[in-house]
Scaffold this motif. Structure first.
Motif, mmCIF file in Angstrom:
data_model
loop_
_atom_site.group_PDB
_atom_site.id
_atom_site.type_symbol
_atom_site.label_atom_id
_atom_site.label_comp_id
_atom_site.label_asym_id
_atom_site.label_seq_id
_atom_site.Cartn_x
_atom_site.Cartn_y
_atom_site.Cartn_z
ATOM 1 N N GLU A 86 56.047 39.023 69.341
ATOM 2 C CA GLU A 86 56.251 39.846 68.153
ATOM 3 C C GLU A 86 57.672 40.402 68.103
ATOM 4 O O GLU A 86 58.301 40.429 67.039
ATOM 5 N N THR A 88 59.932 37.623 67.063
ATOM 6 C CA THR A 88 59.727 37.345 65.645
ATOM 7 C C THR A 88 60.415 38.395 64.783
ATOM 8 O O THR A 88 61.082 38.059 63.792
ATOM 9 N N GLU A 109 64.105 37.680 64.769
ATOM 10 C CA GLU A 109 64.480 36.516 63.950
ATOM 11 C C GLU A 109 64.435 36.833 62.463
ATOM 12 O O GLU A 109 65.329 36.431 61.718
ATOM 13 N N SER A 120 61.439 31.692 53.476
ATOM 14 C CA SER A 120 60.031 31.998 53.202
ATOM 15 C C SER A 120 59.115 31.322 54.217
ATOM 16 O O SER A 120 58.107 31.905 54.645
ATOM 17 N N LEU A 121 59.446 30.106 54.593
ATOM 18 C CA LEU A 121 58.636 29.408 55.605
ATOM 19 C C LEU A 121 58.718 30.118 56.953
ATOM 20 O O LEU A 121 57.728 30.212 57.680
ATOM 21 N N ILE A 122 59.897 30.631 57.282
ATOM 22 C CA ILE A 122 60.031 31.395 58.523
ATOM 23 C C ILE A 122 59.211 32.689 58.425
ATOM 24 O O ILE A 122 58.553 33.085 59.385
ATOM 25 N N ALA A 145 56.534 33.051 56.710
ATOM 26 C CA ALA A 145 55.136 32.646 56.865
ATOM 27 C C ALA A 145 54.798 32.494 58.349
ATOM 28 O O ALA A 145 53.706 32.892 58.790
ATOM 29 N N GLY A 146 55.730 31.953 59.118
ATOM 30 C CA GLY A 146 55.519 31.871 60.568
ATOM 31 C C GLY A 146 55.375 33.247 61.180
ATOM 32 O O GLY A 146 54.528 33.464 62.061
ATOM 33 N N ALA A 147 56.174 34.188 60.722
ATOM 34 C CA ALA A 147 56.070 35.564 61.220
ATOM 35 C C ALA A 147 54.697 36.143 60.907
ATOM 36 O O ALA A 147 54.113 36.863 61.731
ATOM 37 N N PHE A 153 51.888 34.597 60.850
ATOM 38 C CA PHE A 153 50.924 34.101 61.822
ATOM 39 C C PHE A 153 51.100 34.734 63.201
ATOM 40 O O PHE A 153 50.142 34.850 63.949
ATOM 41 N N ILE A 154 52.308 35.125 63.543
ATOM 42 C CA ILE A 154 52.528 35.819 64.810
ATOM 43 C C ILE A 154 51.856 37.184 64.789
ATOM 44 O O ILE A 154 51.207 37.599 65.743
ATOM 45 N N GLY A 182 47.952 36.472 61.837
ATOM 46 C CA GLY A 182 47.372 35.177 61.528
ATOM 47 C C GLY A 182 45.862 35.165 61.619
ATOM 48 O O GLY A 182 45.261 35.812 62.469
#
Length: 116
Positions: free
Chosen positions: A66, A69, A72, A100-102, A104-106, A108-109, A112
């Protein structure tokens, strides 16, 4: 409550220093590279003085994943502003889609829906 917000603030400021350390010299390419490196090292020192305490303080509240994330996402926010205002670059739709894709990854961290 401080442990939730202080790491975010420290990471935000540390990323300002690091963005200038890594990319600030691109605004003036007439300086010799050795000077750019020395200036970058000087700025990076202050980045570490903020990032290390941010991670120490935040580790009890956030997991290591976290914290990374957060770092980043903050880096992308700082860098986007830096690229526009310091380097005079324009953000494109492709940049926004990629960011935006990054993000979205955040998601899920942190929240999610997939259980381990």
């Amino acid at each position: 409550m401080t442990a939730y917000f202080l790491p975010i603030g420290l990471l935000f400021v540390s990323n300002i220093f690091m963005t200038f350390a890594w990319y600030g010299h691109l605004g003036d390419l007439s300086r010799p590279i050795w000077l750019a490196v020395l200036l970058a090292w000087g700025l990076a020192f202050f980045e570490y003085c903020l990032a290390v305490p941010a991670n120490r303080i935040g580790y009890g509240v956030y997991s290591a994943a976290e914290l990374k994330t957060l770092q980043e996402v903050i880096t992308l926010i700082i860098f986007a502003g830096f690229a526009v205002f310091w380097l005079g670059e324009k953000l494109t739709v492709n940049h926004l889609i990629g960011f935006s894709l990054i993000a979205a990854g955040a998601f899920f961290i942190f929240k999610g829906p997939i259980a381990a």
